[in-house]
Design an enzyme around this catalytic site. Structure first.
Site, PDB file in Angstrom:
ATOM      1  N   LYS A 168    -115.342  78.687 -49.775  1.00  0.00           N
ATOM      2  CA  LYS A 168    -116.563  77.868 -49.699  1.00  0.00           C
ATOM      3  C   LYS A 168    -116.671  76.964 -50.925  1.00  0.00           C
ATOM      4  O   LYS A 168    -116.053  77.208 -51.957  1.00  0.00           O
ATOM      5  CB  LYS A 168    -117.798  78.784 -49.680  1.00  0.00           C
ATOM      6  CG  LYS A 168    -117.899  79.730 -48.488  1.00  0.00           C
ATOM      7  CD  LYS A 168    -118.477  79.043 -47.280  1.00  0.00           C
ATOM      8  CE  LYS A 168    -118.680  80.029 -46.128  1.00  0.00           C
ATOM      9  NZ  LYS A 168    -117.409  80.566 -45.610  1.00  0.00           N
ATOM     10  N   SER A 184    -113.265  76.928 -41.962  1.00  0.00           N
ATOM     11  CA  SER A 184    -114.505  76.775 -42.715  1.00  0.00           C
ATOM     12  C   SER A 184    -114.468  75.626 -43.707  1.00  0.00           C
ATOM     13  O   SER A 184    -115.499  75.162 -44.167  1.00  0.00           O
ATOM     14  CB  SER A 184    -114.865  78.083 -43.424  1.00  0.00           C
ATOM     15  OG  SER A 184    -114.012  78.300 -44.515  1.00  0.00           O
TER      16      SER A 184
END
Lengths: 203, 203
Positions: free
Chosen positions: A164, A126
């Site tokens: 993130k 990610s």
DNA sequence: TTGATGTTTGGTTTTTGTTCGGTTATAATA
DNA sequence: TATTATAACCGAACAAAAACCAAACATCAA
């Protein structure tokens, strides 16, 4: 803890340095030479005194078996942080059973409270475009309010931890993966576990 | 955990190094030779002692079945390596004047000779797709013959240092950037400064 | 069955720590 | 000043651990 004499301090310092440089302890002969003396017996007495004062310990008969009290080890170069688990995009943190520890250079912790730091092993892609790859370790600082653009560990749905980038928007938070194939997640009040302070990768 | 002796530390380092290089453990014969000894029995005893001290384990009868304990790394949490300069795609190494030192967790050096290690600060994007970014630090091991796929520090034209992946082809070496906008460089006998063993990034 | 490997035996040599009976050096104290 | 306590020191002898060896044996896979 009783006070040290000048010589005792000198020997203690030497032991700490030697251990750091070599990974094992010097022999009495080596210490003798280093201190500019001629008899091992002198060193033995010094060590006996240091033992009585509680600065170190040594077991009878064993070679190179001096054990310094933890406080006097000058391992300031790194700190140990708990390696609490794996983090994945969309997967829960897996607890690592026997609380493994990980070494992080002191410069990377740098001012942060060590108790607020932990390490995670990254699983998933990610954050690949930010150079955080599958298998990397990230050092995370908790109890810290993230700034825009910080890489954070976010707990989604109270169960799924992910890595993130954090962006504050007008009425919500945008959690942006650094992977163009993935979409951002929006949340009003996401549970932020911590902010990534360092990445460590071993080949 | 009990202290190591000089020889025990040397063997432990060798084992860790060998395992990382080869992916499996050396035979007792190989260790014997490496240590400049004549009898396997000596090595067997050393391994027995290391086992008793809790630094490794080996199952009876099995070949190349030594298992190192993770814990032995706790001995020295970090080592200092010289930070020798900046490295760039297509630019010379800039010497840093007052020989700065950098801490690297011992697990990242792990068996390599500390004297053979140095750190570089990365400039440029030549390895961006391998997650090595501008501003990262890489820990480099010199005096090591690279394997295919290793990230190496190559000195081109005796002056320009760059970070590339190393691939041996039929009659030449291909130095492949991990950046699709850059082309590989081919050389018959490039000067390889060292192999990248770890990446450290600080936010 | 051969070769590479690990294990055991029964030693020797080297390194290391320990103890002993002392001697200085220093600083505080009577 | 003489006295005393303590830290620091010495050389020699000793004991034990660590390190070493050759040779035989055991085990496993090719």
């Amino acid at each position: 803890m009783k006070n040290l004499t000048k010589k005792q301090k000198k020997i203690l310092d030497y032991l700490a340095n030697y251990e750091q440089d070599n990974g094992y302890m010097p022999s009495y002969q080596e210490i003798t030479k280093e201190m500019g003396l001629k008899s091992k017996a002198t060193i033995w007495e010094h060590l006996k005194n240091l033992k009585d004062k509680g600065y170190l310990d040594f077991v009878k008969g064993a070679a190179r078996a001096i054990k310094l009290e933890e406080k006097f080890r000058l391992f300031a170069k790194a700190v140990q942080v708990p390696l609490v688990g794996l983090i994945a995009a969309g997967e829960p943190i897996e607890a690592i059973e026997d609380k493994e520890m990980m070494d992080v250079p002191i410069g990377f912790v740098n001012g942060k409270r060590v108790e607020d730091c932990f390490a995670l092993k990254v699983r998933g892609d990610s954050m690949i475009e930010d150079g955080i790859l599958d298998g990397d370790y990230v050092m995370v600082e908790k109890n810290y309010y993230p700034n825009n653009g910080d890489v954070v560990v976010a707990l989604l749905g109270n169960e799924y931890a992910t890595l993130k980038r954090y962006y504050r928007e007008k009425k919500r938070i945008r959690l942006q993966p650094a992977n163009s194939t993935m979409k951002p997640i929006y949340a009003v009040n996401p549970a932020i576990q911590g902010v990534v302070r360092a990445v460590l990768r071993k080949f």
